[in-house]
Write a protein that holds these residues in place. Structure first.
Motif, PDB file in Angstrom:
ATOM      1  N   UNK A 166       7.149  -4.257  10.608  1.00 43.00           N
ATOM      2  CA  UNK A 166       6.825  -3.081  11.117  1.00 43.00           C
ATOM      3  C   UNK A 166       5.774  -2.180  10.648  1.00 43.00           C
ATOM      4  N   UNK A 167       5.277  -1.352  11.280  1.00 39.77           N
ATOM      5  CA  UNK A 167       4.231  -0.411  11.177  1.00 39.77           C
ATOM      6  C   UNK A 167       4.502   0.317   9.816  1.00 39.77           C
ATOM      7  N   UNK A 168       5.740   0.843   9.484  1.00 39.92           N
ATOM      8  CA  UNK A 168       6.036   1.726   8.460  1.00 39.92           C
ATOM      9  C   UNK A 168       6.244   0.896   7.073  1.00 39.92           C
ATOM     10  N   UNK A 169       6.124  -0.561   7.225  1.00 41.64           N
ATOM     11  CA  UNK A 169       6.341  -1.409   6.029  1.00 41.64           C
ATOM     12  C   UNK A 169       5.141  -2.292   5.744  1.00 41.64           C
ATOM     13  N   UNK A 170       3.931  -2.220   6.749  1.00 42.07           N
ATOM     14  CA  UNK A 170       2.843  -3.164   6.845  1.00 42.07           C
ATOM     15  C   UNK A 170       2.045  -2.970   5.430  1.00 42.07           C
ATOM     16  N   UNK A 171       1.825  -1.596   4.988  1.00 45.77           N
ATOM     17  CA  UNK A 171       0.872  -1.381   3.896  1.00 45.77           C
ATOM     18  C   UNK A 171       1.680  -1.843   2.471  1.00 45.77           C
ATOM     19  N   UNK A 313       3.459   2.814  -0.721  1.00 48.45           N
ATOM     20  CA  UNK A 313       4.288   3.583  -0.319  1.00 48.45           C
ATOM     21  C   UNK A 313       3.821   5.074   0.359  1.00 48.45           C
ATOM     22  N   UNK A 314       2.565   5.415  -0.265  1.00 42.88           N
ATOM     23  CA  UNK A 314       2.090   6.754   0.132  1.00 42.88           C
ATOM     24  C   UNK A 314       1.245   6.544   1.425  1.00 42.88           C
ATOM     25  N   UNK A 315       0.450   5.751   1.640  1.00 43.39           N
ATOM     26  CA  UNK A 315      -0.379   5.238   2.560  1.00 43.39           C
ATOM     27  C   UNK A 315       0.665   4.869   3.779  1.00 43.39           C
ATOM     28  N   UNK A 316       1.734   4.237   3.678  1.00 44.41           N
ATOM     29  CA  UNK A 316       2.829   3.973   4.833  1.00 44.41           C
ATOM     30  C   UNK A 316       3.127   5.168   5.416  1.00 44.41           C
ATOM     31  N   UNK A 317       3.520   6.413   4.642  1.00 39.51           N
ATOM     32  CA  UNK A 317       3.832   7.529   5.089  1.00 39.51           C
ATOM     33  C   UNK A 317       2.973   8.349   5.635  1.00 39.51           C
ATOM     34  N   UNK A 318       1.538   8.206   5.104  1.00 37.11           N
ATOM     35  CA  UNK A 318       0.804   9.254   5.562  1.00 37.11           C
ATOM     36  C   UNK A 318      -0.299   8.721   6.496  1.00 37.11           C
TER      37      UNK A 318
END
Length: 479
Positions: A166-171, A313-318
């Motif tokens: 999903x989009x919140x795990x891709x990075x 993790x940072x980029x997935x969130x921001x």
């Protein structure tokens, strides 16, 4: 994602369990499902990526001993690494088409077999009954097969992340898969000098490195059974209408932001490759041993992998792809400049190690973020195509930089402190090449920071297609 993958995703579900693709208002009202087996595929890709990197840099940390064992020059030993770049330049275009047209499963299985066969051929090449004239050609042949596998596994992380996560795990998924490559470089930097030191036997080194390649081939062949997941993990998979390969390439060549990323970050990949290929040769002339060079390479990669985990993790969130890439490239340039200076000084192990760690912390960790940025600014062009062309740019510049840096070397006038084993050849002075390498890194970074600007096309498309009130996601659909 290409049209075949979209059709496979939609067609793999029966009518009874297929969710509606539209809510009648232009939005996607789909039931997105996450499958546990995505982690197995990620593991196989990580193992394959790690193994391929180990095979790539097998000889670089022990270049002088390899030259002595194979009875060839250091320039020819360097080509055991450079062959990866040369092969990638020509084969990567086919690879990007394979990933976006024939699918992830086919590409990973093919890559795993090429990787395994190459590792076995290297072992056969150094067996005692092989005539001396055939040893180097057979080892180079094995390296070439492994080099053919590299684009198939290097380009796969963005494709895997888009298809299965999903989009919140891709990075994060892209980071994990991509960082397996520098992890393999870490193992090569640690274990190549160690195994040669204790066994004084190149055959043992090659046998050990063939084992993970064989395991990865078995797992990929037996364990990866699906081209795509039965149900898509995000809206972008359903809504994507990726252009055909050649049309996608044309669109990328007209995309100003992407072309800046292609050239500038490709330059960074070239510098990164030269750094790890030439590290031992740069350090040994000033009295630093192969073991210390291996430790420096290991520190660089350890810090890079750790930094990549945090950045992912940072980029997935921001979703701060651009900001993270620009800042990391600036800090990488500082580390490269510091290394170019302190590597020419004697008895400065702490400073050299710190410079290498700094270079790896930011230079290694930014790679998966930059690849995701390439997908974002080029959407809906296929993920393998957008990331693949950046990698091709890096490989082309790697070859150019390696040839340039080697041409700038001069015979060392004072070799009293040198610990290089050159088989009778004159030691080379790497002062000017090291400074030129730092200059190339700095120029590429400055151009990227000043001229790169883009919006995030994939995120924007997902926001438009999948508002929260119409999206239903089931996690771990294959319990």
């Amino acid at each position: 994602m290409d049209e075949r993958d979209r059709e496979a995703l939609i067609g793999s579900k029966t009518e009874s369990d297929r969710a509606p693709l539209s809510d009648g208002g232009g939005h996607i009202a789909a039931k997105f499902t996450l499958y546990k087996r995505r982690w197995f595929i990620l593991f196989v890709l990580c193992l394959l990526n790690c193994s391929n990197a180990v095979l790539w840099l097998t000889f670089a940390p022990v270049a002088d001993q390899t030259a002595e064992y194979l009875k060839v020059s250091l320039d020819l030993v360097n080509w055991l690494s450079l062959v990866y770049m040369v092969v990638a330049i020509f084969f990567s275009f086919i690879t990007t088409w394979m990933l976006d047209s024939l699918g992830l499963r086919f590409s990973l299985i093919l890559g795993s077999w090429l990787n395994m066969l190459g590792s076995v051929l290297r072992v056969v090449g150094v067996l005692s009954w092989i005539p001396q004239w055939a040893v180097f050609p057979m080892v180079m042949g094995g390296q070439t097969l492994c080099a053919l596998a590299q684009p198939l596994v290097i380009f796969a992380p963005t494709k895997l992340a888009a298809l299965w996560f999903p989009d919140d795990q891709r990075a994060t998924a892209n980071t994990i898969a991509s960082m397996a490559n520098p992890l393999g470089m870490l193992f090569a930097n640690i274990f190549s000098p160690m195994i040669i030191h204790y066994s004084s036997n190149l055959l043992m080194l090659l046998i050990i490195y063939a084992i993970p390649a064989t395991i990865a081939c078995f797992l990929a062949t037996v364990g990866i059974r699906e081209r795509v997941p039965p149900t898509p993990p995000s809206a972008s998979v359903v809504t994507s209408s990726t252009e055909p390969f050649l049309q996608g390439v044309k669109l990328l060549l007209k995309n100003k932001a992407y072309m800046i990323l292609l050239v500038c970050f490709g330059s960074g990949i070239g510098v990164f490759t030269c750094f790890y290929t030439l590290l031992e040769q740069i350090l040994c002339i000033n009295g630093y041993s192969n073991d210390f060079a291996g430790v420096c390479g290991a520190c660089s990669i350890v810090f890079g992998v750790a930094g990549a985990g945090v950045l992912g993790l940072y980029v997935d969130k921001t979703k701060h792809f651009t900001e993270v890439t620009k800042i990391s490239m600036c800090l990488t340039s500082l580390g490269c400049i510091a290394f170019a200076v302190v590597s020419q000084l004697r008895d400065m192990k702490v400073a050299v190690g710190t410079a290498c760690a700094w270079f790896g912390l930011f230079g290694c960790s930014v790679y998966p973020i930059a690849m995701e940025l390439g997908v974002e600014c080029s959407y809906p062009v296929g993920e393998a195509t957008s990331s693949g062309l950046i990698f091709i740019s890096g490989q082309i510049q790697s070859v150019i930089y390696m040839v340039l840096l080697q041409a700038l070397t001069k015979p060392l006038t004072d070799s009293t402190v040198s610990v290089c084993v050159t088989g009778g050849e004159a030691d080379l002075n790497w002062t000017v090449p090291a400074l030129v390498m730092a200059g190339l890194c700095t120029v590429g970074t400055c151009c990227f920071v000043l001229f790169f600007h883009t919006d995030y096309r994939r995120l924007r498309a997902e926001a438009a297609a999948s508002p929260k009130n119409v999206t239903d996601r089931t996690r771990e659909g294959d319990t």
